[in-house]
Design a protein around this motif. Structure first.
Motif, PDB file in Angstrom:
ATOM      1  N   SER A 198     -12.830 -98.779 -53.184  1.00 24.17           N
ATOM      2  CA  SER A 198     -11.594 -99.490 -52.854  1.00 24.17           C
ATOM      3  C   SER A 198     -10.988-100.174 -54.069  1.00 24.17           C
ATOM      4  CB  SER A 198     -11.851-100.521 -51.748  1.00 24.17           C
ATOM      5  OG  SER A 198     -12.700-101.530 -52.237  1.00 24.17           O
ATOM      6  N   GLU A 199     -11.758-100.337 -55.146  1.00 18.94           N
ATOM      7  CA  GLU A 199     -11.237-100.980 -56.345  1.00 18.94           C
ATOM      8  C   GLU A 199     -10.359-100.054 -57.173  1.00 18.94           C
ATOM      9  OE1 GLU A 199     -14.346-102.658 -58.669  1.00 18.94           O
ATOM     10  OE2 GLU A 199     -15.124-103.846 -57.020  1.00 18.94           O
ATOM     11  N   ILE A 200     -10.363 -98.750 -56.880  1.00 17.14           N
ATOM     12  CA  ILE A 200      -9.568 -97.806 -57.660  1.00 17.14           C
ATOM     13  C   ILE A 200      -8.091 -98.171 -57.590  1.00 17.14           C
ATOM     14  CG2 ILE A 200      -8.823 -95.403 -57.815  1.00 17.14           C
ATOM     15  CD1 ILE A 200     -11.682 -94.663 -56.879  1.00 17.14           C
ATOM     16  N   ASN A 201      -7.540 -98.382 -56.387  1.00 20.87           N
ATOM     17  CA  ASN A 201      -6.138 -98.756 -56.265  1.00 20.87           C
ATOM     18  C   ASN A 201      -5.907-100.212 -56.652  1.00 20.87           C
ATOM     19  OD1 ASN A 201      -5.226 -96.271 -55.496  1.00 20.87           O
ATOM     20  ND2 ASN A 201      -5.462 -96.667 -53.318  1.00 20.87           N
ATOM     21  N   ALA A 202      -6.926-101.051 -56.589  1.00 19.29           N
ATOM     22  CA  ALA A 202      -6.768-102.444 -56.964  1.00 19.29           C
ATOM     23  C   ALA A 202      -6.504-102.592 -58.454  1.00 19.29           C
ATOM     24  CB  ALA A 202      -8.007-103.236 -56.555  1.00 19.29           C
ATOM     25  N   ARG A 203      -6.891-101.628 -59.257  1.00 18.97           N
ATOM     26  CA  ARG A 203      -6.680-101.692 -60.701  1.00 18.97           C
ATOM     27  C   ARG A 203      -5.258-101.320 -61.100  1.00 18.97           C
ATOM     28  NH1 ARG A 203     -12.083 -98.541 -61.744  1.00 18.97           N
ATOM     29  NH2 ARG A 203     -13.553-100.209 -61.387  1.00 18.97           N
ATOM     30  N   LEU A 204      -4.513-100.692 -60.208  1.00 20.36           N
ATOM     31  CA  LEU A 204      -3.147-100.299 -60.514  1.00 20.36           C
ATOM     32  C   LEU A 204      -2.243-101.534 -60.527  1.00 20.36           C
ATOM     33  CD1 LEU A 204      -2.792 -97.140 -58.244  1.00 20.36           C
ATOM     34  CD2 LEU A 204      -3.012 -97.189 -60.732  1.00 20.36           C
ATOM     35  N   PRO A 205      -1.195-101.520 -61.354  1.00 17.76           N
ATOM     36  CA  PRO A 205      -0.250-102.633 -61.331  1.00 17.76           C
ATOM     37  C   PRO A 205       0.485-102.675 -59.995  1.00 17.76           C
ATOM     38  CG  PRO A 205       0.435-100.947 -62.914  1.00 17.76           C
ATOM     39  CD  PRO A 205      -0.874-100.524 -62.351  1.00 17.76           C
ATOM     40  N   THR A 206       1.004-103.824 -59.650  1.00 15.49           N
ATOM     41  CA  THR A 206       1.727-103.976 -58.390  1.00 15.49           C
ATOM     42  C   THR A 206       3.171-104.389 -58.650  1.00 15.49           C
ATOM     43  OG1 THR A 206       0.999-106.263 -58.146  1.00 15.49           O
ATOM     44  CG2 THR A 206      -0.328-104.573 -57.063  1.00 15.49           C
ATOM     45  N   VAL A 207       4.023-104.015 -57.725  1.00 11.06           N
ATOM     46  CA  VAL A 207       5.434-104.401 -57.741  1.00 11.06           C
ATOM     47  C   VAL A 207       5.832-104.737 -56.306  1.00 11.06           C
ATOM     48  CG1 VAL A 207       6.062-102.990 -59.745  1.00 11.06           C
ATOM     49  CG2 VAL A 207       6.224-102.010 -57.461  1.00 11.06           C
ATOM     50  N   ILE A 208       6.924-105.473 -56.172  1.00  5.87           N
ATOM     51  CA  ILE A 208       7.467-105.748 -54.844  1.00  5.87           C
ATOM     52  C   ILE A 208       8.746-104.929 -54.703  1.00  5.87           C
ATOM     53  CG2 ILE A 208       8.436-107.486 -53.298  1.00  5.87           C
ATOM     54  CD1 ILE A 208       6.574-109.519 -54.674  1.00  5.87           C
ATOM     55  N   ILE A 209       8.804-104.136 -53.648  1.00  7.28           N
ATOM     56  CA  ILE A 209       9.953-103.266 -53.401  1.00  7.28           C
ATOM     57  C   ILE A 209      11.053-104.085 -52.721  1.00  7.28           C
ATOM     58  CG2 ILE A 209      10.791-101.221 -52.176  1.00  7.28           C
ATOM     59  CD1 ILE A 209       8.882-100.578 -54.508  1.00  7.28           C
ATOM     60  N   LYS A 210      12.228-104.072 -53.329  1.00 10.00           N
ATOM     61  CA  LYS A 210      13.387-104.763 -52.750  1.00 10.00           C
ATOM     62  C   LYS A 210      13.990-103.915 -51.635  1.00 10.00           C
ATOM     63  CE  LYS A 210      17.907-106.572 -54.076  1.00 10.00           C
ATOM     64  NZ  LYS A 210      18.864-106.683 -55.181  1.00 10.00           N
ATOM     65  N   SER A 211      14.309-102.655 -51.958  1.00 10.27           N
ATOM     66  CA  SER A 211      14.880-101.749 -50.961  1.00 10.27           C
ATOM     67  C   SER A 211      14.757-100.315 -51.468  1.00 10.27           C
ATOM     68  CB  SER A 211      16.348-102.082 -50.700  1.00 10.27           C
ATOM     69  OG  SER A 211      17.110-101.866 -51.874  1.00 10.27           O
ATOM     70  N   LYS A 265       7.675-105.710 -49.673  1.00  2.09           N
ATOM     71  CA  LYS A 265       6.208-105.649 -49.660  1.00  2.09           C
ATOM     72  C   LYS A 265       5.686-105.351 -51.053  1.00  2.09           C
ATOM     73  CE  LYS A 265       5.823-104.555 -44.862  1.00  2.09           C
ATOM     74  NZ  LYS A 265       6.370-103.527 -44.053  1.00  2.09           N
ATOM     75  N   LYS A 266       4.490-105.839 -51.313  1.00  3.18           N
ATOM     76  CA  LYS A 266       3.820-105.572 -52.582  1.00  3.18           C
ATOM     77  C   LYS A 266       3.097-104.236 -52.482  1.00  3.18           C
ATOM     78  CE  LYS A 266       1.608-108.812 -55.044  1.00  3.18           C
ATOM     79  NZ  LYS A 266       0.547-109.757 -55.458  1.00  3.18           N
ATOM     80  N   VAL A 267       3.353-103.371 -53.453  1.00  3.75           N
ATOM     81  CA  VAL A 267       2.726-102.052 -53.479  1.00  3.75           C
ATOM     82  C   VAL A 267       2.103-101.821 -54.847  1.00  3.75           C
ATOM     83  CG1 VAL A 267       4.323-101.071 -51.787  1.00  3.75           C
ATOM     84  CG2 VAL A 267       4.847-100.879 -54.205  1.00  3.75           C
TER      85      VAL A 267
END
Length: 161
Positions: A50-63, A112-114
């Motif tokens: 589960s840590e594989i995706n946790a290492r990716l940077p995150t962004v918040i999608i506006k639209s 949402k944060k992705v």
């Protein structure tokens, strides 16, 4: 909606889970581990995956403008890698399914944060990338739901295609 997303996630995880279970059984048999140690090892392996995706940077999608283009709250335009959805405007426009794809994506991602795996930049200077929400590959979900299709020309950029 949540149930459908969970089913897709579990289907994708099933192959990994089967491999872990088989390896664990063989390991237990060979070294005669008891069930408590086996459960501990299983949880450690699942936690590591589960840590594989946790290492990716995150962004918040506006639209999301359409079914394969979103904007972050920082103004970064993201073109979803490896998929193509119907166009809203233009010569090849198909507005009804295009708006359905856009609405699906907005309901899934807006505010949402992705996690994002940035692949490259396209000719319009948008970031081309894969998005993940709660460990689920958004592009794969769009294709499975029928809102888009795999963009064969660029399919080699994504492991799931």
């Amino acid at each position: 909606m949540i149930t459908e997303v969970f089913i897709i996630y579990t289907d994708r995880f099933r192959r990994f889970k089967w491999t872990i279970q088989t390896t664990l059984i063989l390991f237990m048999h060979k070294f005669r581990f008891n069930w408590k140690k086996s459960i501990l090892i299983l949880f450690l392996l699942i936690d590591f995956s589960s840590e594989i995706n946790a290492r990716l940077p995150t962004v918040i999608i506006k639209s999301c403008y359409d079914g394969d283009t979103c904007t972050t709250i920082d103004g970064e335009k993201i073109r979803l890698a490896c998929i193509d959805t119907p166009e809203i405007k233009g010569k090849k426009a198909d507005p009804i399914p295009a708006k359905e794809a856009r609405d699906f994506l907005n309901n899934l991602l807006s505010n949402k944060k992705v996690s994002i795996r940035r692949v490259t930049y396209d000719r319009y200077e948008r970031t081309v990338g894969e998005l993940f929400i709660n460990g689920i590959n958004v592009q794969e979900l769009i294709v499975k739901k029928g809102y888009g299709k795999i963009y064969k020309r660029y399919a080699d950029q994504c492991d799931w295609t």
